[in-house]
Motif scaffolding. Structure first.
Motif: not given
Length: 181
Positions: A63-78, A81-90
């Motif tokens: 399941m892809i969550h609808e909310a977009w979040e900003k990548c934190n500054s601890s990971n320079v390569s990201l 960027s923004s992301y949506q969380n992905v969860s196991c449906t079960r």
């Protein structure tokens, strides 16, 4: 028996995104509930430095969550960027992310499901034997059958020619044998 992907423990700058070549299929599943999330037939890339496996299609097991979040500054390569969380449906365990606005060296991952290798397990299965192309086999059999028919026709012509030669000889022998009685 599960085979776990070996990835570095501390992600660093991802300078290269690669797709491994293999003869087997790797199945990715939720570490918590063992739900199959996808396989390497749909693999886009593996980013070892970020410990992510990116697959092309969205399996029904996530399941892809609808909310977009900003990548934190601890990971320079990201950064940026923004992301949506992905969860196991079960089991609703977070298993990965869908990224957007990635830097060019990570663009292959953009818009696809990137599974976190620390939250999934994987195992390999052998590829099935290649399927036989029955149309090609049938075509070859038809060609062989046609060649055999041609050879049989040649043999029939030779037999008919021999028969034409033997008939007068047999008639002459029959007359000779009948005349000496």
């Amino acid at each position: 028996m599960a085979v776990y992907l070996k990835m570095p423990q501390s992600p660093s700058l991802c300078s290269e995104v690669c797709v491994p070549e293999t003869d087997s299929v790797t199945v990715f599943q939720c570490e918590n509930f063992r739900t199959i999330l996808g396989d390497s037939n749909n693999l886009i890339c593996i980013c070892e430095s970020l410990a992510l496996v990116t697959i092309q299609v969205q399996p029904s097991a996530v399941m892809i969550h609808e909310a977009w979040e900003k990548c934190n500054s601890s990971n320079v390569s990201l950064a940026g960027s923004s992301y949506q969380n992905v969860s196991c449906t079960r089991c609703q365990t977070e298993v990965g992310k869908v990224f957007k606005n990635l830097p060019p060296h990570l663009s292959k991952m953009s818009g696809h499901i990137s599974l976190d290798v620390h939250k999934i397990s994987s195992y390999e299965v052998q590829q099935p034997a290649p399927k036989k192309n029955y149309d090609e086999i049938l075509f070859k059999m038809q060609q062989e059958f046609f060649k055999m028919q041609q050879e049989i026709s040649k043999v029939q012509v030779v037999l008919m020619n021999l028969n034409e030669r033997f008939v007068p000889i047999e008639d002459a022998l029959a007359l000779e044998a009948g005349g000496t009685d």
